[in-house]
Every structure is written in C-alpha cells, then in structure tokens.
Design a protein around this motif. Structure first.
Motif, PDB file in Angstrom:
ATOM      1  N   SER A 172       0.820  -1.215   0.000  1.00  0.00           N
ATOM      2  CA  SER A 172       0.000   0.000   0.000  1.00  0.00           C
ATOM      3  C   SER A 172       0.854   1.265   0.000  1.00  0.00           C
ATOM      4  O   SER A 172       0.328   2.367   0.043  1.00  0.00           O
ATOM      5  CB  SER A 172      -0.924   0.003   1.218  1.00  0.00           C
ATOM      6  N   SER A 173       2.196   1.117  -0.050  1.00  0.00           N
ATOM      7  CA  SER A 173       3.063   2.294  -0.043  1.00  0.00           C
ATOM      8  C   SER A 173       2.978   3.029  -1.381  1.00  0.00           C
ATOM      9  O   SER A 173       2.754   2.416  -2.422  1.00  0.00           O
ATOM     10  CB  SER A 173       4.511   1.888   0.230  1.00  0.00           C
ATOM     11  N   PRO A 174       3.161   4.357  -1.356  1.00  0.00           N
ATOM     12  CA  PRO A 174       3.116   5.114  -2.610  1.00  0.00           C
ATOM     13  C   PRO A 174       4.156   4.646  -3.625  1.00  0.00           C
ATOM     14  O   PRO A 174       3.903   4.629  -4.826  1.00  0.00           O
ATOM     15  CB  PRO A 174       3.389   6.548  -2.172  1.00  0.00           C
ATOM     16  N   ARG A 175       5.328   4.245  -3.137  1.00  0.00           N
ATOM     17  CA  ARG A 175       6.374   3.802  -4.059  1.00  0.00           C
ATOM     18  C   ARG A 175       5.974   2.513  -4.769  1.00  0.00           C
ATOM     19  O   ARG A 175       6.153   2.387  -5.974  1.00  0.00           O
ATOM     20  CB  ARG A 175       7.678   3.598  -3.298  1.00  0.00           C
ATOM     21  N   PHE A 176       5.403   1.549  -4.025  1.00  0.00           N
ATOM     22  CA  PHE A 176       4.991   0.299  -4.647  1.00  0.00           C
ATOM     23  C   PHE A 176       3.894   0.556  -5.674  1.00  0.00           C
ATOM     24  O   PHE A 176       3.925   0.029  -6.788  1.00  0.00           O
ATOM     25  CB  PHE A 176       4.507  -0.705  -3.601  1.00  0.00           C
ATOM     26  N   ILE A 177       2.933   1.416  -5.316  1.00  0.00           N
ATOM     27  CA  ILE A 177       1.825   1.717  -6.224  1.00  0.00           C
ATOM     28  C   ILE A 177       2.353   2.383  -7.493  1.00  0.00           C
ATOM     29  O   ILE A 177       1.917   2.073  -8.600  1.00  0.00           O
ATOM     30  CB  ILE A 177       0.783   2.598  -5.516  1.00  0.00           C
ATOM     31  N   ALA A 178       3.336   3.304  -7.337  1.00  0.00           N
ATOM     32  CA  ALA A 178       3.891   3.990  -8.500  1.00  0.00           C
ATOM     33  C   ALA A 178       4.674   3.046  -9.398  1.00  0.00           C
ATOM     34  O   ALA A 178       4.674   3.200 -10.621  1.00  0.00           O
ATOM     35  CB  ALA A 178       4.787   5.140  -8.048  1.00  0.00           C
ATOM     36  N   LEU A 179       5.364   2.069  -8.811  1.00  0.00           N
ATOM     37  CA  LEU A 179       6.194   1.155  -9.595  1.00  0.00           C
ATOM     38  C   LEU A 179       5.444  -0.075 -10.080  1.00  0.00           C
ATOM     39  O   LEU A 179       5.957  -0.818 -10.908  1.00  0.00           O
ATOM     40  CB  LEU A 179       7.407   0.717  -8.771  1.00  0.00           C
ATOM     41  N   CYS A 180       4.247  -0.289  -9.566  1.00  0.00           N
ATOM     42  CA  CYS A 180       3.483  -1.486  -9.925  1.00  0.00           C
ATOM     43  C   CYS A 180       2.976  -1.377 -11.356  1.00  0.00           C
ATOM     44  O   CYS A 180       2.311  -0.403 -11.709  1.00  0.00           O
ATOM     45  CB  CYS A 180       2.316  -1.653  -8.958  1.00  0.00           C
ATOM     46  N   PRO A 181       3.290  -2.342 -12.226  1.00  0.00           N
ATOM     47  CA  PRO A 181       2.848  -2.251 -13.617  1.00  0.00           C
ATOM     48  C   PRO A 181       1.338  -2.322 -13.766  1.00  0.00           C
ATOM     49  O   PRO A 181       0.805  -1.836 -14.738  1.00  0.00           O
ATOM     50  CB  PRO A 181       3.529  -3.434 -14.301  1.00  0.00           C
TER      51      PRO A 181
END
Length: 127
Positions: free
Chosen positions: A26-35
C-alpha cells in the motif's frame, strides 16, 4: 588445529508485508512502480515513449551530477535561509539523504552528517 572465532550474523528487520518480502503493497512507491497501476491504454503511444526517453536522460544527468559532486565542496541552501558548506560524500539509492563530511553548521562543524533531502532547497558546487 585451531577453531576460528565465530562470526556474528546480522539479521535484517522483518518487512511490513506479512510474508516478510520487505515492502508494503500500500506504499506510494509500490503503487507507483506497480505495472498494474498503469492503464493499458495510457501505456502505449508515441507520447509515452518520448516522455520515458526524456525522463531517462534527465535521470542520467542527475546521477552524473551526483558523481561529479563526490569529494567536492558543496554549498547547501536550506530552509530558514540557512546556508551550510560541506564536502559531498554520497547519496542513498532513493536520493532521500546526502552523506556529507565537514558540515559547517551555525552551531559548529560536524565531521560526518546525513542531510535529509527534503530539508535541502538547492545545492551548488564548482566544476
């Protein structure tokens, strides 16, 4: 035959993921990098390719600048009109912190320090 002294094992802290994979979904970084967070219609087209090329060039220039700053005197401009000179050392992988040496603060000189990048407005150095 003598036994070698035991070596301590350093354990890394467990990640926030229940499976201990080391990242929070749920982190912003994971969401941004998630394809899967990019709609398929927006991920195609010449505009996206051009934007990616420009971003890649800007990222490369920034990383080359960090390399050129290594072991050079750098002037950091921070909030509250504070200017602090230091010798630049390195940056972490996410560019969240700068490691500096001989940081001259209003309270004195710090031999080694970490500067939080969100506190830095700008920095300059001589080529």
């Amino acid at each position: 035959m003598s036994l070698k002294p035991p070596v301590g094992v350093q354990r890394l802290p467990r990640g926030p993921d229940p499976n201990s994979r080391g990242f929070d979904r749920s982190s912003p970084r994971f969401i941004a990098l998630c394809p899967t967070s990019i709609p398929s219609s927006a991920s195609t087209g010449p505009g996206i390719e051009e934007e990616q090329r420009v971003r890649s060039e800007l990222r490369e220039r920034f990383l080359r600048t960090l390399l050129m700053m290594t072991d050079k005197p750098v002037q950091f401009n921070m909030y509250e009109k504070v200017q602090v000179p230091a010798r630049f050392g390195a940056s972490d992988i996410d560019i969240l912190n700068f490691q500096v040496s001989d940081l001259e603060t209003p309270l004195g000189v710090q031999k080694e320090a970490l500067l939080w990048c969100q506190d830095v407005i700008s920095c300059s150095f001589e080529l």
